[in-house]
Design an enzyme around this catalytic site. Structure first.
Site, mmCIF file in Angstrom:
data_model
loop_
_atom_site.group_PDB
_atom_site.id
_atom_site.type_symbol
_atom_site.label_atom_id
_atom_site.label_comp_id
_atom_site.label_asym_id
_atom_site.label_seq_id
_atom_site.Cartn_x
_atom_site.Cartn_y
_atom_site.Cartn_z
ATOM 1 N N ASP A 43 0.843 -1.191 0.000
ATOM 2 C CA ASP A 43 0.000 0.000 0.000
ATOM 3 C C ASP A 43 0.881 1.246 0.000
ATOM 4 O O ASP A 43 1.974 1.235 -0.557
ATOM 5 C CB ASP A 43 -0.925 -0.054 1.222
ATOM 6 C CG ASP A 43 -2.294 0.560 0.962
ATOM 7 O OD1 ASP A 43 -2.349 1.795 0.795
ATOM 8 O OD2 ASP A 43 -3.302 -0.172 0.920
ATOM 9 N N SER A 47 -11.417 -1.014 -0.406
ATOM 10 C CA SER A 47 -10.113 -1.001 0.261
ATOM 11 C C SER A 47 -10.226 -1.383 1.722
ATOM 12 O O SER A 47 -9.267 -1.886 2.321
ATOM 13 C CB SER A 47 -9.484 0.397 0.166
ATOM 14 O OG SER A 47 -8.883 0.621 -1.075
ATOM 15 N N HIS A 77 -3.575 5.784 3.612
ATOM 16 C CA HIS A 77 -4.364 4.611 3.245
ATOM 17 C C HIS A 77 -3.786 3.324 3.820
ATOM 18 O O HIS A 77 -4.500 2.474 4.362
ATOM 19 C CB HIS A 77 -4.424 4.551 1.717
ATOM 20 C CG HIS A 77 -5.364 3.568 1.128
ATOM 21 N ND1 HIS A 77 -5.025 2.248 0.910
ATOM 22 C CD2 HIS A 77 -6.634 3.707 0.671
ATOM 23 C CE1 HIS A 77 -6.042 1.626 0.346
ATOM 24 N NE2 HIS A 77 -7.034 2.471 0.186
#
Length: 452
Positions: free
Chosen positions: A145, A383, A204
């Site tokens: 990520d 996600s 994220h």
């Protein structure tokens, strides 16, 4: 091992002649991953490609960047040269080294209430039921990520990771690949990456990591699906996204494969990919995932937030991947989620409406650009659904370390429960059930395995 290993020495010499990329007549080049049926064909293909250049460029070789660990050579070519290369004898595929996006999140106000997606009687994944048997002890999850930021939820939860972003400008850390997977932020100023207005850093990877392994017992805080598992943070997304070639190398490395110039590690139990690339699963991604699975590493990917068929988005559409759609708070398919035959299972992803309490709470940083302080925030997206499945796979591997990658998928599918809400376009086998799945894994672990 040399990054040119496997190439004919004559071709290596040609590719090393130039230290700058060859520029086409229109002044543009792109990066491509070229797959040869045999390294010997590289000589002919390079010579054929050189013939289409302008007089001032003729005789110059393709600029070879490096070998991709999953297979293929990363080169820089004009579009015309790429077409000629693709048509050359012995060339299996020429793939553009495309930019990869995060699978997508919807950001709402950070309001801490509770983690309904873990235990809600109607739409939760029943994590507390699974914890009666295991909390993930001994399992390792790789989160590929944006990297990770310091957070109290991760004290003792992280293993050494790696930053696979080769471009120092994209990495924002002053260098290329290194052993520090810290997220440097993915904010965008107007004009950056086509952005029309400023957008803050998402953090994220930190949010995804918290969903998987946030530690239990700290106050205030949350708890991950597998709170006693460990995470290997792997940074593949930076400024403007990430490169396919970097992602492929990271998949190979996290699963125990060899990547030139990067210290090796043991295979992780599962890789989480909360990111997406429109289109079919290309040879580079397919090979990287196949290698990971051959080493016993399961691969979980977000189906994507495009409201289209999941079969149109990679890596969720790659063979062997567990593709995860997102459910809203009411148990039906989230309005943003991809859907259809390409989905394996579903997990809560949040509604993306209202004040955020119907979305997925996890760890992030408060900084709009660089890091400031650890906080919690609600996001919504596939996600957020995918790491719940990756966490469940960690629980499964903890309960039965010998369970194979195909059996993992079968257990997820067989033990999913009917969707508590509508999904007329297809959400796979249903909502994951951590309690039922872990119980089934334990029961089946005492049965003879094929070949035993």
């Amino acid at each position: 091992m040399s990054k040119y290993s496997g190439l004919p020495h004559a071709v290596v010499a040609l590719w090393l002649v130039v230290s700058m990329p060859v520029v086409a007549s229109d002044g543009t080049t792109k990066r491509y991953i070229v797959h040869f049926a045999d390294p010997a064909f590289a000589t002919t293909a390079t010579a054929t490609t050189a013939a289409v250049r302008t007089p001032s460029q003729r005789g110059l070789p393709a600029w070879h960047l490096r070998r991709v660990a999953a297979g293929g050579e990363l080169v820089e070519l004009s579009s015309a040269e790429a077409e000629v290369m693709a048509a050359s004898q012995g060339v299996l595929a020429v793939e553009e080294d495309r930019m990869i996006d995060l699978a997508g999140i919807g950001i709402v106000d950070p309001l801490w209430r509770r983690q309904w997606y873990m235990h809600d009687a109607k739409v939760g994944i029943e994590a507390p039921v699974a914890w009666r048997d295991t909390r993930g002890e001994g399992s390792v999850v790789a989160v590929l990520d944006t990297g990770v930021t310091p957070h109290p939820e991760f004290d003792g939860q992280l293993l050494p990771g790696f930053d696979f972003i080769a471009d120092a400008h994209a990495a924002r850390d002053g260098d290329g690949r290194d052993a520090d997977p810290t997220d440097e932020g993915d904010w965008k100023d107007p004009g950056d990456c086509g952005a029309k207005q400023f957008s803050p850093s998402s953090w994220h990877g930190t949010h995804v990591t918290g969903i998987v392994v946030a530690r239990a017992g700290n106050t205030p805080g949350i708890v991950g699906v597998a709170p006693l598992a460990k995470v290997v943070p792997v940074r593949v997304m930076g400024r403007c996204g990430g490169r396919l070639s970097d992602l492929a190398d990271a998949i190979v490395w996290a699963s125990g494969g060899e990547v030139a110039g990067v210290p090796g590690r043991a295979p992780v139990d599962v890789i989480n990919l909360s990111l997406r690339l429109p289109g079919a699963c290309g040879m580079t991604m397919e090979r990287a995932i196949a290698q990971a699975r051959s080493r016993g590493t399961a691969v979980v990917a977000a189906a994507g937030n495009d409201s289209i068929k999941a079969s149109a988005v990679s890596p969720a559409n790659c063979p062997g991947v567990v593709s995860v759609a997102a459910l809203a708070r009411d148990g039906g398919m989230a309005s943003y989620s991809n859907y259809g035959d390409g989905v394996t299972v579903a997990a809560p992803g949040g509604t993306l409406w209202g004040m955020g309490v119907d979305d997925i709470l996890s760890s992030v940083d408060a900084g709009e650009r660089g890091r400031q302080r650890p906080v919690f925030k609600y996001y919504a997206g596939t996600s957020m659904a995918a790491p719940q499945v990756a966490g469940l796979v960690a629980l499964m591997r903890s309960a039965d370390p010998l369970i194979g990658v195909d059996e993992i998928t079968a257990q997820l599918v067989d033990n999913a429960r009917p969707l508590p809400g509508p999904c007329p376009k297809g959400c796979g086998a249903g909502l994951i059930d951590a309690g039922a799945t872990v119980s089934a894994v334990i029961e089946d672990s005492v049965l003879p395995r094929p070949g035993s």
